[in-house]
Design an enzyme around this catalytic site. Structure first.
Site, PDB file in Angstrom:
ATOM      1  N   LYS A 198       0.844  -1.198   0.000  1.00  0.00           N
ATOM      2  CA  LYS A 198       0.000   0.000   0.000  1.00  0.00           C
ATOM      3  C   LYS A 198       0.876   1.244   0.000  1.00  0.00           C
ATOM      4  O   LYS A 198       1.470   1.602   1.007  1.00  0.00           O
ATOM      5  CB  LYS A 198      -0.925   0.048   1.218  1.00  0.00           C
ATOM      6  CG  LYS A 198      -2.001   1.130   1.017  1.00  0.00           C
ATOM      7  CD  LYS A 198      -2.527   1.728   2.284  1.00  0.00           C
ATOM      8  CE  LYS A 198      -1.658   2.748   2.912  1.00  0.00           C
ATOM      9  NZ  LYS A 198      -1.452   3.993   2.132  1.00  0.00           N
ATOM     10  N   GLY A 251       7.008   4.793   8.451  1.00  0.00           N
ATOM     11  CA  GLY A 251       6.190   5.998   8.579  1.00  0.00           C
ATOM     12  C   GLY A 251       6.356   6.608   9.950  1.00  0.00           C
ATOM     13  O   GLY A 251       7.409   6.461  10.584  1.00  0.00           O
ATOM     14  N   SER A 252       5.323   7.268  10.416  1.00  0.00           N
ATOM     15  CA  SER A 252       5.421   8.007  11.679  1.00  0.00           C
ATOM     16  C   SER A 252       5.350   7.072  12.882  1.00  0.00           C
ATOM     17  O   SER A 252       4.740   5.997  12.816  1.00  0.00           O
ATOM     18  CB  SER A 252       4.304   9.043  11.753  1.00  0.00           C
ATOM     19  OG  SER A 252       3.045   8.405  11.703  1.00  0.00           O
ATOM     20  N   THR A 253       5.936   7.503  13.970  1.00  0.00           N
ATOM     21  CA  THR A 253       5.906   6.727  15.208  1.00  0.00           C
ATOM     22  C   THR A 253       4.465   6.573  15.692  1.00  0.00           C
ATOM     23  O   THR A 253       4.064   5.507  16.174  1.00  0.00           O
ATOM     24  CB  THR A 253       6.798   7.422  16.258  1.00  0.00           C
ATOM     25  OG1 THR A 253       8.150   7.340  15.789  1.00  0.00           O
ATOM     26  CG2 THR A 253       6.711   6.752  17.614  1.00  0.00           C
ATOM     27  N   GLU A 254       3.677   7.619  15.500  1.00  0.00           N
ATOM     28  CA  GLU A 254       2.271   7.581  15.908  1.00  0.00           C
ATOM     29  C   GLU A 254       1.513   6.449  15.189  1.00  0.00           C
ATOM     30  O   GLU A 254       0.800   5.663  15.823  1.00  0.00           O
ATOM     31  CB  GLU A 254       1.676   8.946  15.538  1.00  0.00           C
ATOM     32  CG  GLU A 254       0.251   9.154  15.908  1.00  0.00           C
ATOM     33  CD  GLU A 254      -0.328  10.351  15.137  1.00  0.00           C
ATOM     34  OE1 GLU A 254       0.447  11.138  14.541  1.00  0.00           O
ATOM     35  OE2 GLU A 254      -1.558  10.471  15.119  1.00  0.00           O
ATOM     36  N   GLY A 256       2.921   3.914  13.714  1.00  0.00           N
ATOM     37  CA  GLY A 256       3.576   2.659  14.122  1.00  0.00           C
ATOM     38  C   GLY A 256       2.871   2.034  15.314  1.00  0.00           C
ATOM     39  O   GLY A 256       2.647   0.812  15.353  1.00  0.00           O
ATOM     40  N   GLU A 273       9.853   0.910  10.746  1.00  0.00           N
ATOM     41  CA  GLU A 273      10.894   1.929  10.576  1.00  0.00           C
ATOM     42  C   GLU A 273      10.202   3.258  10.805  1.00  0.00           C
ATOM     43  O   GLU A 273       9.397   3.690   9.974  1.00  0.00           O
ATOM     44  CB  GLU A 273      11.467   1.895   9.153  1.00  0.00           C
ATOM     45  CG  GLU A 273      12.197   0.634   8.788  1.00  0.00           C
ATOM     46  CD  GLU A 273      13.519   0.456   9.506  1.00  0.00           C
ATOM     47  OE1 GLU A 273      13.979   1.394  10.202  1.00  0.00           O
ATOM     48  OE2 GLU A 273      14.086  -0.635   9.382  1.00  0.00           O
ATOM     49  N   CYS A 307      13.857  10.127   7.235  1.00  0.00           N
ATOM     50  CA  CYS A 307      13.911   9.663   8.629  1.00  0.00           C
ATOM     51  C   CYS A 307      15.330   9.675   9.184  1.00  0.00           C
ATOM     52  O   CYS A 307      15.523   9.777  10.384  1.00  0.00           O
ATOM     53  CB  CYS A 307      13.293   8.279   8.735  1.00  0.00           C
ATOM     54  SG  CYS A 307      14.005   7.096   7.603  1.00  0.00           S
ATOM     55  N   GLU A 404      10.357  15.194  15.910  1.00  0.00           N
ATOM     56  CA  GLU A 404      10.661  15.059  14.489  1.00  0.00           C
ATOM     57  C   GLU A 404       9.846  16.079  13.692  1.00  0.00           C
ATOM     58  O   GLU A 404       8.624  16.098  13.754  1.00  0.00           O
ATOM     59  CB  GLU A 404      10.330  13.644  13.995  1.00  0.00           C
ATOM     60  CG  GLU A 404      10.634  13.488  12.520  1.00  0.00           C
ATOM     61  CD  GLU A 404      10.437  12.064  11.991  1.00  0.00           C
ATOM     62  OE1 GLU A 404       9.325  11.532  12.099  1.00  0.00           O
ATOM     63  OE2 GLU A 404      11.415  11.494  11.471  1.00  0.00           O
TER      64      GLU A 404
HETATM   65  P1  NAI Z   1       2.012   8.380   8.231  1.00  0.00           P
HETATM   66  O1  NAI Z   1       2.769   7.572   9.207  1.00  0.00           O
HETATM   67  O2  NAI Z   1       0.590   8.741   8.562  1.00  0.00           O
HETATM   68  O3  NAI Z   1       1.973   7.619   6.803  1.00  0.00           O
HETATM   69  C1  NAI Z   1       2.812   6.563   6.409  1.00  0.00           C
HETATM   70  C2  NAI Z   1       2.000   5.453   5.776  1.00  0.00           C
HETATM   71  O4  NAI Z   1       1.118   4.901   6.741  1.00  0.00           O
HETATM   72  C3  NAI Z   1       1.106   5.907   4.609  1.00  0.00           C
HETATM   73  O5  NAI Z   1       1.062   4.882   3.643  1.00  0.00           O
HETATM   74  C4  NAI Z   1      -0.252   6.050   5.271  1.00  0.00           C
HETATM   75  O6  NAI Z   1      -1.316   5.910   4.375  1.00  0.00           O
HETATM   76  C5  NAI Z   1      -0.219   4.895   6.262  1.00  0.00           C
HETATM   77  N1  NAI Z   1      -1.128   5.019   7.389  1.00  0.00           N
HETATM   78  C6  NAI Z   1      -1.577   6.146   8.000  1.00  0.00           C
HETATM   79  N2  NAI Z   1      -2.407   5.830   9.002  1.00  0.00           N
HETATM   80  C7  NAI Z   1      -2.505   4.491   9.034  1.00  0.00           C
HETATM   81  C8  NAI Z   1      -3.211   3.562   9.852  1.00  0.00           C
HETATM   82  N3  NAI Z   1      -4.012   3.967  10.845  1.00  0.00           N
HETATM   83  N4  NAI Z   1      -3.071   2.242   9.619  1.00  0.00           N
HETATM   84  C9  NAI Z   1      -2.260   1.815   8.637  1.00  0.00           C
HETATM   85  N5  NAI Z   1      -1.578   2.629   7.821  1.00  0.00           N
HETATM   86  C10 NAI Z   1      -1.691   3.957   8.016  1.00  0.00           C
HETATM   87  O7  NAI Z   1       2.826   9.685   7.934  1.00  0.00           O
HETATM   88  P2  NAI Z   1       2.271  11.094   7.390  1.00  0.00           P
HETATM   89  O8  NAI Z   1       0.940  11.391   8.022  1.00  0.00           O
HETATM   90  O9  NAI Z   1       2.329  11.072   5.931  1.00  0.00           O
HETATM   91  O10 NAI Z   1       3.362  12.104   7.945  1.00  0.00           O
HETATM   92  C11 NAI Z   1       3.269  12.638   9.243  1.00  0.00           C
HETATM   93  C12 NAI Z   1       4.607  12.666   9.930  1.00  0.00           C
HETATM   94  O11 NAI Z   1       5.089  11.349  10.085  1.00  0.00           O
HETATM   95  C13 NAI Z   1       5.717  13.371   9.175  1.00  0.00           C
HETATM   96  O12 NAI Z   1       5.703  14.737   9.364  1.00  0.00           O
HETATM   97  C14 NAI Z   1       6.932  12.724   9.782  1.00  0.00           C
HETATM   98  O13 NAI Z   1       7.254  13.322  11.005  1.00  0.00           O
HETATM   99  C15 NAI Z   1       6.496  11.309  10.021  1.00  0.00           C
HETATM  100  N6  NAI Z   1       6.932  10.412   8.929  1.00  0.00           N
HETATM  101  C16 NAI Z   1       8.069   9.705   9.094  1.00  0.00           C
HETATM  102  C17 NAI Z   1       8.522   8.900   8.085  1.00  0.00           C
HETATM  103  C18 NAI Z   1       9.765   8.114   8.238  1.00  0.00           C
HETATM  104  O14 NAI Z   1      10.301   7.621   7.259  1.00  0.00           O
HETATM  105  N7  NAI Z   1      10.269   7.947   9.430  1.00  0.00           N
HETATM  106  C19 NAI Z   1       7.843   8.813   6.794  1.00  0.00           C
HETATM  107  C20 NAI Z   1       6.624   9.570   6.730  1.00  0.00           C
HETATM  108  C21 NAI Z   1       6.214  10.340   7.765  1.00  0.00           C
END
Ligand code: NAI
Ligand code: MG
Length: 502
Positions: A198, A251-254, A256, A273, A307, A404
């Site tokens: 996804k 993605g985000s820790t939240e 995660g 990650e 990240c 972050e």
């Molecule tokens: P996110 O963590 O919400 O999105 C990452 C992925 O998770 C996307 O594919 C999203 O559709 C999916 N996702 C979102 N909510 C989900 C859920 N409840 N269940 C399963 N999958 C879900 O990140 P977002 O909202 O795009 O960015 C917000 C913040 O997160 C950024 O500002 C950054 O601080 C952090 N982030 C960190 C990343 C990293 O590589 N460490 C990458 C992206 C975001």
């Protein structure tokens, strides 16, 4: 000149791709979404809509999981490891053959500069696939010389097999879309798993082209399924699905944390990650000719939406002013513009929302009394651009130094202490532990400090050295498990012990 005036038009091949109908890849076929949802894809450099992509929901995820389950029992499971290796290598060949188009689509979708897209797709797309293709033939168990159930020595045999973990759900972010896709696919395929991928809702384009390349490479149907969709619907459905054996998430820790909760239903395996707030620690004897460009790139690569970004610069007080001046001069010289323009050093942020988030942190930094050395604002005109920003005189009580930001904001603070442990405690005082770097000519200090930094990766005299063979992952709230390298294969395998008594 504003970003929009400067924009370079996409090639005919890219325009043709953008104009297509983009469906979901399920069971080897492009299919429409059950509920008929779609999303407009935006070029963050121009804010223009560039494509319309089908969006999957829970029903589509379920279809994709069923296809992946069926593929796990089908032809794919009967291929030899050499045949799996060859298929993965063929996908790498396809990727390189389509490098130009993938690069352009990545730039238009994510905003990153062309050079960054091209390099990362070739290096971490192509090399990743080839690296793990090579592992396919090197997965094996062991024989264990014990005599269980009171058998006599020689009257029994115990051996282990390494089996694919099963159906993998891969959920990836928008910051390096194609690389994220290949770094989930490569180890999963090498291990013999099947995958439902996804992509992030913001950046589905290169994953969709990758789907076409998977078909061209000749993978059996259902081995790789690709379902763009929102996190709260498609992502959550994949994380909770009872017939998914493992989730690989970046993605985000939240989010995660949400993945862990959703995975609890069937106790599926989870690797994460997550975020980072990585330090770059500069000692007074460091070669400043290397520190300045290394730290500047470490902080602002992918506009800081990365990240591993070095977002906290700890500099010894003797060289603090020189390093800060050097970084500010280099950051200030970066040209902001659309990624397709070869003159652009930095592209836009991913979205208006992300830019607001970054601006909010910058305001918080000012309020907390940090010294704004450069940047701190968005240029006028179209596109979600934000100037590379350097704060000096920050400290670890400030929100900008602890959280972050995921944007082009670097926090610098000085140290005078010769007590390495006290410095390390300060450096380690965030919830994260992903990457970090140490800059010095003193090998004892370098290795002592590297050992004291609580993170999955430390680089010495460079920042965030990455290679498919180097294990990568986070300590503390930066994640669970490791990707890359031999260790990166383990989460996709399970061990079965078999014993026979003669
Ligand atoms: P996110 O963590 O919400 O999105 C990452 C992925 O998770 C996307 O594919 C999203 O559709 C999916 N996702 C979102 N909510 C989900 C859920 N409840 N269940 C399963 N999958 C879900 O990140 P977002 O909202 O795009 O960015 C917000 C913040 O997160 C950024 O500002 C950054 O601080 C952090 N982030 C960190 C990343 C990293 O590589 N460490 C990458 C992206 C975001
Ligand atoms: Mg989110």
């Amino acid at each position: 000149m504003s970003a929009a005036e400067n924009s370079i038009s996409p090639s005919a091949a890219a325009r043709e791709f953008l104009a297509r109908e983009h469906q979901l890849l399920i069971g080897g076929e492009w299919v429409g979404p059950a509920a008929g949802g779609s999303i407009e894809v935006t070029d963050p450099a121009s804010e223009a809509r560039i494509a319309t992509v089908s969006l999957g929901d829970a029903t589509d995820i379920d279809r994709a999981v069923q296809a992946a389950r069926a593929a796990l029992r089908g032809e794919w499971s009967r291929l030899t490891s050499y045949e799996r290796e060859a298929l993965i290598n063929r996908l790498a060949d396809q990727l390189i053959a389509n490098l130009e188009l993938l690069t352009e689509l990545e730039v238009l979708d994510n905003g990153m500069p062309r050079m960054a897209a091209q390099y990362s797709i070739a290096k971490f797309g192509g090399d990743f696939l080839r690296y793990y293709a090579g592992w396919a033939t090197k997965i094996h168990g062991e024989t264990i010389p014990v005599s269980p159930q009171d058998s006599r020595n020689g009257d029994s045999l115990t051996y282990t097999r390494r089996e694919p973990i099963g159906v993998v759900g891969a959920i990836i972010p928008w910051n390096a879309p194609l690389v994220m896709a290949t770094l989930k696919l490569a180890p999963a395929l090498a291990a013999g798993c099947t995958v439902v991928l996804k992509p992030a809702e913001q950046t589905p384009l290169t994953a969709l082209l990758l789907g076409e390349l998977v078909r061209k490479a000749g993978f059996p149907p259902g081995v790789v399924n690709i379902v763009p969709g929102y996190g709260e619907s498609a992502g959550a459905a994949l994380a909770a699905h009872p017939d998914v054996d493992k989730i690989a998430f970046t993605g985000s820790t939240e989010v995660g944390r949400k993945i862990i909760n959703a995975a609890a239903g069937n106790l599926k395996r989870v690797t994460l990650e997550l975020g980072g707030k990585s330090p770059m620690v500069v000692f007074p004897d460091a070669d400043l000719e290397r520190v300045v460009p290394g730290a500047t790139r470490g902080a602002f690569f992918l506009q800081g939406q990365n990240c591993m970004a070095g977002t906290r610069l700890f500099v010894h007080e003797d060289v603090f002013d020189r390093v800060v001046e050097g970084v500010a001069a280099m950051a200030g010289s970066f040209r902001l513009g659309p990624g397709l323009d070869p003159q652009s050093d930095l592209g836009p942020l991913i979205s208006a929302e992300q830019r607001e988030r970054v601006a909010g942190y910058v305001a918080a930094g000012r309020e907390a009394g940090a010294e704004l050395v450069c940047g701190g604002e968005a240029p006028s005109g179209k596109g979600y651009f934000f100037r590379p920003t350097l704060f000096a005189r920050t400290n670890m009580d400030m929100k900008i130094a602890r959280e972050e930001i995921f944007g082009p904001v670097l926090c610098a603070q000085s140290f005078s202490d010769s007590d390495l442990q006290a410095l390390a405690d300060e450096v380690n005082s965030t919830i994260y532990g992903l990457s970090g770097s140490v800059w010095t000519r003193d090998i004892a200090v370098a290795h002592r400090m590297a050992a004291m930094i609580d993170s999955g990766q430390v680089s010495i005299n460079c920042h965030a050295a990455v290679d498919p063979a180097i294990p990568f992952g986070g300590n503390r709230q930066s994640g669970w498990g490791r990707e890359f390298g031999r260790e990166g294969l383990d989460p996709y395998l399970k061990t079965k012990a078999t014993t026979v008594l003669f």
